[in-house]
Design an enzyme around this catalytic site. Structure first.
Site, PDB file in Angstrom:
ATOM      1  N   GLU A 158       0.830  -1.209   0.000  1.00  0.00           N
ATOM      2  CA  GLU A 158       0.000   0.000   0.000  1.00  0.00           C
ATOM      3  C   GLU A 158       0.869   1.265   0.000  1.00  0.00           C
ATOM      4  O   GLU A 158       0.636   2.203   0.761  1.00  0.00           O
ATOM      5  CB  GLU A 158      -0.972  -0.021   1.194  1.00  0.00           C
ATOM      6  CG  GLU A 158      -2.001  -1.132   1.067  1.00  0.00           C
ATOM      7  CD  GLU A 158      -3.084  -1.089   2.135  1.00  0.00           C
ATOM      8  OE1 GLU A 158      -4.249  -1.358   1.802  1.00  0.00           O
ATOM      9  OE2 GLU A 158      -2.771  -0.785   3.296  1.00  0.00           O
ATOM     10  N   GLU A 234      -6.441  -7.780  -1.001  1.00  0.00           N
ATOM     11  CA  GLU A 234      -6.870  -7.717   0.396  1.00  0.00           C
ATOM     12  C   GLU A 234      -8.373  -7.458   0.398  1.00  0.00           C
ATOM     13  O   GLU A 234      -8.819  -6.316   0.326  1.00  0.00           O
ATOM     14  CB  GLU A 234      -6.151  -6.606   1.173  1.00  0.00           C
ATOM     15  CG  GLU A 234      -4.745  -6.933   1.578  1.00  0.00           C
ATOM     16  CD  GLU A 234      -4.152  -5.906   2.555  1.00  0.00           C
ATOM     17  OE1 GLU A 234      -4.948  -5.223   3.251  1.00  0.00           O
ATOM     18  OE2 GLU A 234      -2.921  -5.781   2.602  1.00  0.00           O
TER      19      GLU A 234
END
Length: 571
Positions: A158, A234
């Site tokens: 991320e 995710e």
């Protein structure tokens, strides 16, 4: 020997379209004696792949002391995944977030003076290259094109939410390819245009992280990844808890509907989490978006498999959805029987050695931090002599990280809490002031990564510097010799190793050790009330429980209950 590649529209397994249906299992959050069981249950839900982060600070808490054995045996974990006939995705960071202590980065690294984290900083890159090469020594021979089962490796984590240093990402790719990683490389970011643009490179396959509005978010992802398979790497099916909050859950039917949308669109998915596990020891992270909130010991995450490894309603709902798109085994795992319920009388523990002497006897002008002392434990005691004739006044610091108990002449007079934004306390007249500080968990993201712990800045007494401080690290193994703590222990007998749940409701704040395993932290302000004791941490015959209490007189009994109590749920 098989191949795994990225095609025009799909992942290709041996040149055939393949939909990755994965679930997250963090080997470092699961007792290694339970790895095989959790992996098997993932297969029984219909998953074909297991994903795991790699926590650098679990493998190398002290610089140069690399450990890939026991609970850190990543190779054995990947081999168990392969033995179950499943593929693996490895996400080595080096930053992982994951509500894990310091986002997975070692304290020795983040405390290096002037180091620039997660960017093209020479000291940072040199350290992470050594780390990544050690990880890839384990991963490379287990890649699918070498007869193993690893099909994807992720670069960073991320990153678009943190930075946009493309040279840094390119260096991670160079290190990864140079270490023999040949499988496709991915990145992950939340499906926001700025994050997706900042967090990847053209040669990397961009994936998303989200838990709702799947159709909309896949469209955003497709705008940034115009070719190849779409993947939610995710898929958030639950959430984490913090001390003082509630236990977070999500509706099983709603989560299953979102999963159905993803799979119907042909997207690949990694369910985060399939099984959350436990923040054993002192490994919990913390949030700080204006208020410091340490993460609880349980990482149950309201996942399909609960903290103790039992299937939940979400397990069955997800299994039903997956069966529409992929083969699912006929076998369904049964939940375990209730854990045994019994009480254990507690007695004062014998005093330890080594917790009563300041580090090298040094007296310092200002209080040193945990990092200054190289202390990786949770507790540090500071002491200073008050001015002659001191009649009482305000003791203050720039900041306390994270919770402090203040005593004058051995009598506790109050607390200072970072969570409550406190920095000062009125103390009475006396000769010596003592401040016991607990490091409650390191923030796991953004600019607070690696922040110093302990008493920060000069100590002030009514606005005047108070100097001449000693600092004494207190190890939990020596806690019985620390006068601020109450340490009790007891013994119980088991007919065989058994999963247990220890009820901490009658205690205040502290830590519990069963056998050789530090279960983690407990705290009366909840939401978590029970600590999970994994069966492999127990043994047939006599077992010891040891309780280290920070705040109040302990009840003289340790109570084991039949099921977890993780607290009231959010409405």
């Amino acid at each position: 020997m098989s191949t795994f590649a990225i095609g025009e529209d799909d992942f290709l397994l041996d040149d055939r379209p393949h939909q990755v249906i994965a679930g997250a299992l963090h080997y470092f959050r699961i007792h290694p004696g339970h790895w095989a069981d959790r992996i098997r249950k993932a297969r029984l839900m219909g998953l074909n792949t297991i994903e795991t982060y790699v926590a650098w600070n679990a493998h190398e808490p002290v610089r140069g002391q690399w450990d890939a054995s026991g609970a850190n045996d990543l190779g054995r974990f990947l081999d168990l995944v392969a033995a179950e006939g499943m593929h693996a995705i490895v996400r080595p960071g080096p930053y992982i977030c994951a509500e894990w202590h310091n986002g997975g980065l070692p304290v020795w690294l983040t405390s290096m003076p002037g180091i620039g984290l997660r960017r093209s900083d020479a000291a940072y890159l040199a350290a992470l290259e050594t780390y990544l090469r050690r990880v890839y020594d384990i991963v490379a021979p287990r890649q699918i094109d070498r007869g193993g089962n690893v099909v994807l490796v992720q670069i960073e984590n991320e990153y678009g939410a943190y930075g946009s240093d493309k040279d840094y990402l390119a260096e991670l790719v160079r290190i990864t390819r140079g270490a023999g990683i040949t499988v496709p490389l991915t990145t992950v970011d939340q499906p926001m245009d700025d994050m997706l643009a900042a967090g990847t490179l053209p040669e990397l396959h961009t994936t998303g992280s989200f838990g709702s509005r799947a159709t909309e978010r896949l469209a955003t992802l497709r705008a940034h990844q115009p070719h190849g398979p779409l993947m939610c790497s995710e898929f958030w099916d639950g959430w984490f808890d913090w001390w003082g909050g509630v236990h977070h859950t999500t509706d099983a039917a709603e989560a299953a509907a979102e999963l159905d949308t993803l799979l119907a669109a042909g997207a690949s998915v990694n369910i985060y989490m399939f099984h959350g596990g436990t923040n054993f020891g002192l490994t919990n992270g913390a949030n700080d978006k204006g208020r410091y909130l340490p993460i609880v010991t349980s990482y149950d995450y309201d996942a399909p498999l609960d903290e103790a490894g039992n299937p939940t309603a979400k397990f069955h709902a997800f299994r039903e959805v997956i069966a529409r798109y992929a083969p699912v085994p006929a076998e369904v795992p049964e939940p375990a029987a209730p854990a045994p319920e019994f009480d254990v009388p507690l007695r004062p523990a014998a005093g330890g050695a080594g917790a009563g002497d300041p580090v090298t006897g040094a007296v310092r002008e200002h209080p040193p931090t945990f990092e200054d002392l190289g202390h990786l434990g949770a507790l540090l005691r500071y002491e200073a002599t008050l001015p002659t004739g001191f009649a009482g006044g305000i003791l203050s610091f720039d900041e306390v990280r994270d919770q402090a108990w203040v005593s004058v002449d051995g009598v506790r007079v109050g607390t200072i809490s970072r969570t409550r934004h406190e920095r000062a306390l009125r103390i009475p007249a006396g000769r010596v002031v003592s401040v016991l500080v607990e490091e409650q968990g390191r923030v796991n993201y953004d600019v607070r990564l690696g922040e110093p712990k302990g008493l920060i800045g000069p100590a002030m007494l009514d606005g005047t510097p108070l100097t001449g401080w000693t600092a004494t690290p207190i190890g939990l193994e020596d806690a019985a010799s620390a006068p601020e703590l109450t340490v009790l222990e007891g013994t119980f007998t088991l007919a065989e190793p058994t999963d247990l749940f220890l009820d901490t409701a009658e205690w205040g704040k502290g830590f519990v050790i069963v056998g050789d395993l530090l279960l983690g932290r407990y705290w009366a302000n909840g939401p978590q009330r029970t600590l999970f004791v994994p069966a492999p941490a127990t043994r047939t015959g006599a077992n010891r429980v040891r309780v280290i209490e920070l705040e109040q007189a302990l009840a003289s009994t340790a109570r084991f209950v039949p099921a977890p109590l993780l607290g009231p749920v959010a409405e």
